[in-house]
Design a protein around this motif. Structure first.
Motif, PDB file in Angstrom:
ATOM      1  N   PHE A  97       0.803  -1.153   0.123  1.00  0.00           N
ATOM      2  CA  PHE A  97       0.000   0.061  -0.052  1.00  0.00           C
ATOM      3  C   PHE A  97       0.796   1.191  -0.106  1.00  0.00           C
ATOM      4  CE2 PHE A  97      -3.356  -3.024   2.137  1.00  0.00           C
ATOM      5  CZ  PHE A  97      -4.000  -3.115   1.097  1.00  0.00           C
ATOM      6  N   SER A  98       2.038   1.259   0.853  1.00  0.00           N
ATOM      7  CA  SER A  98       2.906   2.364   0.826  1.00  0.00           C
ATOM      8  C   SER A  98       3.548   2.373  -0.446  1.00  0.00           C
ATOM      9  CB  SER A  98       3.841   2.256   1.764  1.00  0.00           C
ATOM     10  OG  SER A  98       3.394   2.081   2.980  1.00  0.00           O
ATOM     11  N   ARG A  99       3.748   1.382  -1.209  1.00  0.00           N
ATOM     12  CA  ARG A  99       4.434   1.492  -2.790  1.00  0.00           C
ATOM     13  C   ARG A  99       3.199   2.017  -3.692  1.00  0.00           C
ATOM     14  NH1 ARG A  99       6.925  -4.577  -2.629  1.00  0.00           N
ATOM     15  NH2 ARG A  99       8.997  -4.065  -1.930  1.00  0.00           N
ATOM     16  N   ALA A 100       2.133   1.753  -3.513  1.00  0.00           N
ATOM     17  CA  ALA A 100       0.965   2.243  -4.300  1.00  0.00           C
ATOM     18  C   ALA A 100       0.992   3.720  -4.310  1.00  0.00           C
ATOM     19  CB  ALA A 100      -0.337   1.610  -3.972  1.00  0.00           C
ATOM     20  N   LEU A 101       1.089   4.278  -2.881  1.00  0.00           N
ATOM     21  CA  LEU A 101       1.026   5.932  -2.631  1.00  0.00           C
ATOM     22  C   LEU A 101       2.198   6.383  -3.572  1.00  0.00           C
ATOM     23  CD1 LEU A 101      -0.521   5.792   0.971  1.00  0.00           C
ATOM     24  CD2 LEU A 101      -1.574   6.431  -1.129  1.00  0.00           C
TER      25      LEU A 101
END
Length: 306
Positions: A97-101
């Protein structure tokens, strides 16, 4: 199985034996003090499916493609994060999810998931910021109101929790889970009035959706023993039974906790988690409830992540 996981499993087995009398059938037994305790209704804990493992492998292959643009990479990271979350791999999910952001800073759904994880680890100020970001990007995102309300609830800001959960309820009052979460928040403001409002909403909105049976028990409109008998008889598969019990044991655990029956509440939270329905909100917060009752459990979980 490492020693910590083995001990945790043995602890859950002990709870199941105490509540079930070594039986998965519905009934009752007398315990010390004359309290009539219904025997636990149990399901086989859910296991990671072949389809989930295959989906994770395929998403990994797709992410290795050099031809993806940032939006495509963000979407794939998010989808893999959801899948990691579904099988209980929360650290891997949070990383994705952090990579997606990083790929797409305006990804409201990813902020929402990050906020949920921050709530679970009791990093409330950071959780509020994540949900605020989600709602700034998507003001109509219902579940950001739910999850921010839950963060405020556990962060001991009951009046603000009621505001968010009231907004969540207002958007779909026929949803029994919105009624339950609003009731739990309102109970921290005025317990008597909260129960009256719960009973009113139950009579006004109750329908055929499964969750209204839980509302009926919490509101005192249905006997707990009858409720569990109905769950066992009407669930059409082990998966459906596990999902229903994950929900039911959590909310009933909250009822007993409010009544001061801490040991019974803790047992019900453990039974909720024994379902292995990792992505259910009730599973997530059963773990948090146990951590609040016994901080050593939360520390052990954090140590394992490290």
């Amino acid at each position: 199985m490492n020693r910590r996981k083995q001990m945790a499993w043995l602890g859950w087995v002990s709870v199941l034996l105490v509540l079930s009398g070594c039986s998965s059938t519905q009934g009752s037994k007398q315990v010390s003090g004359g309290e009539d305790v219904p025997l636990a209704t149990l399901a086989v804990p859910q296991q990671i499916s072949y389809q989930s493992e295959l989906a994770l492998a395929k998403l990994g292959q797709m992410l290795s493609s050099p031809d993806l643009n940032p939006d495509q990479r963000a979407e794939l990271f998010y989808e893999r994060g959801v899948m990691f979350d579904r099988v209980g791999l929360r650290t891997m999910a949070r990383i994705d999810f952090s990579r997606a952001l990083r790929e797409r800073p305006d990804f409201a759904e990813a902020y929402n998931f990050i906020g949920v994880y921050l709530t679970q680890q009791q990093s409330f100020d950071e959780a509020y910021e994540a949900f605020d970001s989600a709602l700034e990007l998507a003001p109509d995102y219902d579940y950001a109101y739910l999850n921010r309300g839950i963060a405020l609830y556990y962060g001991k800001r009951p009046a603000m929790a009621v505001q968010d959960l009231s907004e969540f309820y207002r958007r779909r009052p026929e949803d029994p889970y919105r009624v339950l979460w609003l009731y739990m928040a309102e109970r921290n403001v005025n317990a008597d009035r909260a129960l009256q409002d719960l009973q009113r909403r139950y009579k006004q909105h109750a329908g055929n959706e499964w969750g209204w049976n839980i509302v009926g028990v919490v509101a005192g409109e249905q006997a707990e023993s009858d409720f569990f008998q109905m769950v066992a008889q009407q669930s059409e598969s082990n998966k459906e039974l596990a999902e229903r019990l994950c929900e039911a044991y959590f909310y009933l655990g909250k009822v007993y906790l409010a009544q001061g029956q801490v040991k019974r509440a803790a047992s019900y939270f453990k039974l909720s988690m024994a379902s292995n329905i990792y992505d259910f909100i009730e599973y997530r917060y059963a773990m948090l409830e146990l951590g609040l009752l016994d901080p050593s459990l939360e520390k052990a979980d954090d140590d394992e992540v490290m």
